[in-house]
Design a protein around this motif. Structure first.
Motif, PDB file in Angstrom:
ATOM      1  N   TYR A 120       0.853  -1.183   0.000  1.00 16.09           N
ATOM      2  CA  TYR A 120       0.000   0.000   0.000  1.00 16.09           C
ATOM      3  C   TYR A 120       0.893   1.238   0.000  1.00 16.09           C
ATOM      4  N   TYR A 164       0.951   5.717  -0.235  1.00 12.82           N
ATOM      5  CA  TYR A 164       0.136   6.891   0.085  1.00 12.82           C
ATOM      6  C   TYR A 164       0.919   8.172  -0.157  1.00 12.82           C
ATOM      7  N   TYR A 175       0.505  12.129   1.484  1.00 16.51           N
ATOM      8  CA  TYR A 175      -0.130  13.075   2.384  1.00 16.51           C
ATOM      9  C   TYR A 175       0.572  14.407   2.203  1.00 16.51           C
ATOM     10  N   PHE A 225      -4.691  13.711   3.961  1.00 13.65           N
ATOM     11  CA  PHE A 225      -4.598  12.584   3.042  1.00 13.65           C
ATOM     12  C   PHE A 225      -4.837  13.060   1.615  1.00 13.65           C
ATOM     13  N   SER A 232      -4.360   7.034  -1.885  1.00 15.16           N
ATOM     14  CA  SER A 232      -3.769   5.730  -1.579  1.00 15.16           C
ATOM     15  C   SER A 232      -3.752   4.898  -2.855  1.00 15.16           C
ATOM     16  N   SER A 288      -6.749   3.474  -4.867  1.00 19.83           N
ATOM     17  CA  SER A 288      -7.803   2.836  -4.079  1.00 19.83           C
ATOM     18  C   SER A 288      -8.687   3.865  -3.387  1.00 19.83           C
ATOM     19  N   GLU A 289      -8.141   5.033  -3.094  1.00 16.89           N
ATOM     20  CA  GLU A 289      -8.931   6.093  -2.480  1.00 16.89           C
ATOM     21  C   GLU A 289      -8.225   7.428  -2.727  1.00 16.89           C
ATOM     22  N   SER A 291      -0.974  -3.595   7.852  1.00 10.67           N
ATOM     23  CA  SER A 291      -1.321  -2.460   7.000  1.00 10.67           C
ATOM     24  C   SER A 291      -1.682  -1.227   7.815  1.00 10.67           C
ATOM     25  N   GLU A 292      -1.975  -1.412   9.099  1.00 12.22           N
ATOM     26  CA  GLU A 292      -2.302  -0.249   9.935  1.00 12.22           C
ATOM     27  C   GLU A 292      -1.060   0.560  10.278  1.00 12.22           C
ATOM     28  N   LYS A 293       0.116  -0.030  10.161  1.00 11.92           N
ATOM     29  CA  LYS A 293       1.342   0.671  10.516  1.00 11.92           C
ATOM     30  C   LYS A 293       1.935   1.282   9.259  1.00 11.92           C
ATOM     31  N   LEU A 294       1.800   2.579   9.137  1.00 14.50           N
ATOM     32  CA  LEU A 294       2.370   3.287   7.993  1.00 14.50           C
ATOM     33  C   LEU A 294       3.795   3.715   8.287  1.00 14.50           C
TER      34      LEU A 294
END
Lengths: 113, 115
Positions: free
Chosen positions: B31, B33, B35, B45, B48, B55-56, B101-104
């Motif tokens: 993933y 991103y 920002y 944000f 992504s 995806s978003e 995936s929660e840990k960027l």
């Protein structure tokens, strides 16, 4: 929509002082909550997280408890060090949508020896 | 520890010019991103990216913005015609699959100044 509000900075403390940085959020359901830290010249790093109500995240002496009733995730440390000087960001990830994080504005912390 | 690398650290450009901000995410992450943080404001944000597609994206990410993963290692953000209000610190991030995936993991940012 989802949002995060942090206490205004900058915050300046003496070494060994007690630290609290307030964070409140607005979200539907039960988001995951995070604190990220940015040391000078570096990227944001995950400091701690909590994924459900009453969970306590902890790391490097920092703690934060997920409080659903007050929609808060305040960051605390009992005795700060000069090396804790950084910018601290509270963030959430909602239960819907992809992987994006919603951040607060960041709180700059300076610890004096 | 592996890290996300962003180049350049500072970019100065004239209004209306195209800029490309470059990022090398962590090699086994899936993933990606972007920002940004305008001075004194929140980290916002932008977009992504997963499986070679967006995806978003946020409302900020309009037709002037595009992202690309041209060669399997780089992840770029292009601003087609920069505006003064695009001046900000731009952060690239990546994360692994599943629970991780929660840990960027974030890069140290590119400070973009549009004159």
């Amino acid at each position: 929509g989802n949002s995060v509000t942090q206490m205004e900075g900058p915050v300046t403390l003496s070494e060994e002082a007690f630290l609290t940085i307030n964070c409140t959020y607005t979200a539907t359901g039960y988001p995951s909550l995070f604190w990220y830290v940015q040391y000078p010249g570096e990227g944001l790093q995950l400091l701690l997280k909590a994924t459900k109500a009453d969970d306590k995240g902890s790391n490097k002496g920092f703690e934060a408890t997920y409080r659903k009733e007050t929609t808060s995730f305040h960051l605390e440390k009992g005795s700060v060090q000069v090396s804790d000087s950084a910018v601290y960001f509270c963030a959430l990830r909602g239960i819907q949508g992809a992987q994006k994080l919603v951040f607060g504005q960041g709180t700059r912390l300076t610890i004096n020896p | 520890e592996p890290e996300v690398t962003q180049t350049p650290s500072h970019q100065v450009t004239q209004m209306g010019q195209e800029v490309i901000l470059r990022c090398v995410p962590i090699s086994n992450h899936l993933y990606f991103y972007w920002y940004r943080q305008i001075l004194g404001q929140k980290v916002e944000f932008l977009v992504s990216f997963y499986n070679n597609e967006i995806s978003e994206k946020s409302e900020i990410f309009d037709d002037q913005f595009s992202v690309e993963r041209p060669d399997g290692s780089n992840f770029t953000l292009k601003i087609r015609s920069t505006k003064l209000e695009d001046s900000a610190m731009y952060f690239c991030a990546s994360s692994a699959f599943g629970q991780e995936s929660e840990k960027l993991f974030f890069g140290s940012g590119t400070q973009l100044s549009v004159l």
